[in-house]
Design a protein around this motif. Sequence first.
Motif, PDB file in Angstrom:
ATOM      1  N   MET A 161     -51.665  47.141 -90.638  1.00 49.22           N
ATOM      2  CA  MET A 161     -52.241  48.423 -91.042  1.00 49.22           C
ATOM      3  C   MET A 161     -52.953  49.089 -89.877  1.00 49.22           C
ATOM      4  O   MET A 161     -52.794  50.285 -89.614  1.00 49.22           O
ATOM      5  N   GLY A 162     -53.761  48.313 -89.164  1.00 46.42           N
ATOM      6  CA  GLY A 162     -54.510  48.855 -88.030  1.00 46.42           C
ATOM      7  C   GLY A 162     -53.605  49.297 -86.899  1.00 46.42           C
ATOM      8  O   GLY A 162     -53.836  50.337 -86.265  1.00 46.42           O
ATOM      9  N   ILE A 180     -50.424  50.320 -87.061  1.00 43.94           N
ATOM     10  CA  ILE A 180     -49.738  51.564 -87.426  1.00 43.94           C
ATOM     11  C   ILE A 180     -50.697  52.752 -87.348  1.00 43.94           C
ATOM     12  O   ILE A 180     -50.370  53.798 -86.774  1.00 43.94           O
ATOM     13  N   ALA A 181     -51.887  52.579 -87.923  1.00 41.54           N
ATOM     14  CA  ALA A 181     -52.850  53.684 -87.972  1.00 41.54           C
ATOM     15  C   ALA A 181     -53.293  54.110 -86.580  1.00 41.54           C
ATOM     16  O   ALA A 181     -53.318  55.310 -86.251  1.00 41.54           O
ATOM     17  N   PHE A 182     -53.629  53.150 -85.729  1.00 40.41           N
ATOM     18  CA  PHE A 182     -54.092  53.497 -84.387  1.00 40.41           C
ATOM     19  C   PHE A 182     -52.954  53.979 -83.499  1.00 40.41           C
ATOM     20  O   PHE A 182     -53.171  54.778 -82.576  1.00 40.41           O
ATOM     21  N   ALA A 183     -51.734  53.501 -83.732  1.00 42.75           N
ATOM     22  CA  ALA A 183     -50.595  54.011 -82.967  1.00 42.75           C
ATOM     23  C   ALA A 183     -50.382  55.492 -83.268  1.00 42.75           C
ATOM     24  O   ALA A 183     -50.087  56.288 -82.368  1.00 42.75           O
ATOM     25  N   VAL A 184     -50.557  55.877 -84.534  1.00 38.52           N
ATOM     26  CA  VAL A 184     -50.441  57.291 -84.906  1.00 38.52           C
ATOM     27  C   VAL A 184     -51.510  58.113 -84.207  1.00 38.52           C
ATOM     28  O   VAL A 184     -51.226  59.166 -83.621  1.00 38.52           O
ATOM     29  N   SER A 185     -52.766  57.638 -84.241  1.00 33.34           N
ATOM     30  CA  SER A 185     -53.847  58.407 -83.616  1.00 33.34           C
ATOM     31  C   SER A 185     -53.656  58.491 -82.109  1.00 33.34           C
ATOM     32  O   SER A 185     -53.900  59.536 -81.493  1.00 33.34           O
ATOM     33  N   GLY A 186     -53.203  57.403 -81.491  1.00 28.35           N
ATOM     34  CA  GLY A 186     -52.954  57.427 -80.055  1.00 28.35           C
ATOM     35  C   GLY A 186     -51.842  58.391 -79.683  1.00 28.35           C
ATOM     36  O   GLY A 186     -51.944  59.128 -78.702  1.00 28.35           O
ATOM     37  N   ALA A 187     -50.759  58.402 -80.474  1.00 20.04           N
ATOM     38  CA  ALA A 187     -49.651  59.311 -80.216  1.00 20.04           C
ATOM     39  C   ALA A 187     -50.080  60.764 -80.383  1.00 20.04           C
ATOM     40  O   ALA A 187     -49.676  61.639 -79.600  1.00 20.04           O
ATOM     41  N   MET A 188     -50.920  61.037 -81.384  1.00 19.61           N
ATOM     42  CA  MET A 188     -51.377  62.410 -81.614  1.00 19.61           C
ATOM     43  C   MET A 188     -52.241  62.911 -80.467  1.00 19.61           C
ATOM     44  O   MET A 188     -52.134  64.062 -80.047  1.00 19.61           O
ATOM     45  N   ASN A 197     -57.876  62.030 -88.601  1.00 13.85           N
ATOM     46  CA  ASN A 197     -59.072  61.318 -89.066  1.00 13.85           C
ATOM     47  C   ASN A 197     -58.726  60.236 -90.081  1.00 13.85           C
ATOM     48  O   ASN A 197     -59.349  59.158 -90.099  1.00 13.85           O
ATOM     49  N   MET A 198     -57.730  60.496 -90.926  1.00 15.84           N
ATOM     50  CA  MET A 198     -57.336  59.520 -91.925  1.00 15.84           C
ATOM     51  C   MET A 198     -56.783  58.259 -91.263  1.00 15.84           C
ATOM     52  O   MET A 198     -57.220  57.135 -91.559  1.00 15.84           O
ATOM     53  N   PHE A 199     -55.840  58.430 -90.350  1.00 11.56           N
ATOM     54  CA  PHE A 199     -55.246  57.269 -89.684  1.00 11.56           C
ATOM     55  C   PHE A 199     -56.259  56.572 -88.781  1.00 11.56           C
ATOM     56  O   PHE A 199     -56.300  55.334 -88.714  1.00 11.56           O
ATOM     57  N   ASP A 200     -57.077  57.353 -88.090  1.00 14.60           N
ATOM     58  CA  ASP A 200     -58.077  56.760 -87.207  1.00 14.60           C
ATOM     59  C   ASP A 200     -59.089  55.934 -87.999  1.00 14.60           C
ATOM     60  O   ASP A 200     -59.525  54.876 -87.547  1.00 14.60           O
ATOM     61  N   THR A 201     -59.449  56.395 -89.183  1.00 12.80           N
ATOM     62  CA  THR A 201     -60.409  55.672 -90.022  1.00 12.80           C
ATOM     63  C   THR A 201     -59.800  54.407 -90.597  1.00 12.80           C
ATOM     64  O   THR A 201     -60.463  53.358 -90.646  1.00 12.80           O
ATOM     65  N   SER A 211     -59.414  48.523 -90.584  1.00 12.24           N
ATOM     66  CA  SER A 211     -58.508  47.374 -90.525  1.00 12.24           C
ATOM     67  C   SER A 211     -58.827  46.459 -89.358  1.00 12.24           C
ATOM     68  O   SER A 211     -58.866  45.225 -89.501  1.00 12.24           O
ATOM     69  N   PHE A 212     -59.080  47.039 -88.197  1.00 10.13           N
ATOM     70  CA  PHE A 212     -59.366  46.218 -87.024  1.00 10.13           C
ATOM     71  C   PHE A 212     -60.777  45.639 -87.050  1.00 10.13           C
ATOM     72  O   PHE A 212     -61.041  44.630 -86.390  1.00 10.13           O
ATOM     73  N   THR A 213     -61.681  46.266 -87.774  1.00 11.10           N
ATOM     74  CA  THR A 213     -62.987  45.635 -87.988  1.00 11.10           C
ATOM     75  C   THR A 213     -62.795  44.302 -88.694  1.00 11.10           C
ATOM     76  O   THR A 213     -63.435  43.290 -88.361  1.00 11.10           O
TER      77      THR A 213
END
Length: 216
Positions: free
Chosen positions: A12-13, A15-23, A100-104, A109-111
């Motif tokens: 989950m983390g 995928i979410a952070f990959a989206v934020s990094g790509a954006m 913000n949704m994906f970054d959160t 998840s990584f916490t």
Amino acid sequence: MDSLTWVIFDIMGTIAFAVSGAMVAIQRRMDIFGIIVLAALTAVGGGMVRDVLAGITPPVALCNITDFMLSIIIAIVVSLGYSFCPFSALNKNFWLVVYNMFDTVGLASFTITGMLTGLSQEAGNPYVLPVLLGVITAVGGGILRDLMAHRMPAVLYKDVYATAALFGAMISCGLQDYTDSITMSWICFVLVIGLRFSALYFGWHLFHPRANWHRR
């Protein structure tokens, strides 16, 4: 440590952070290689720092290509999606909400993966290592992303970000003697998500020192 729970939140983390990094990479007008690099760095950077500090060498991300492959796929998908629906003044708010949704989700998840890794070490204070690894895993990738994008890391000045990870990890670690790791992980997830989104919605910020000069 429940390995299945760790894997679920790690995916989950990632995928979410990959989206934020790509954006962020697209916003900085990078090419497809730069987008992939920034997506992967955001997704696995914090975890690699976590593993080194926990004495896990080589880091998990270098032994299992799953996270890197997910990051590459996500970077390509986001790039193609941007080609059909580019950022503009009209959809700026939409893309900000998506970011913000994906970054959160990545933050929460990584916490958890960092906290569970710290708890599995069974060394020293039962709170310090899990909490610190949770926060480092959660914000490490974002810091590396922002540095590569020539931006001041958002964690140092913007919103309630690392504080949300710190709060979630501390409360969850306090419950480790009263519940199982799966329940504890979901409690942490809900706490981080809830605090982060509340901060975004209500405009909460940490204290910013400002000089109050009076002209005479």
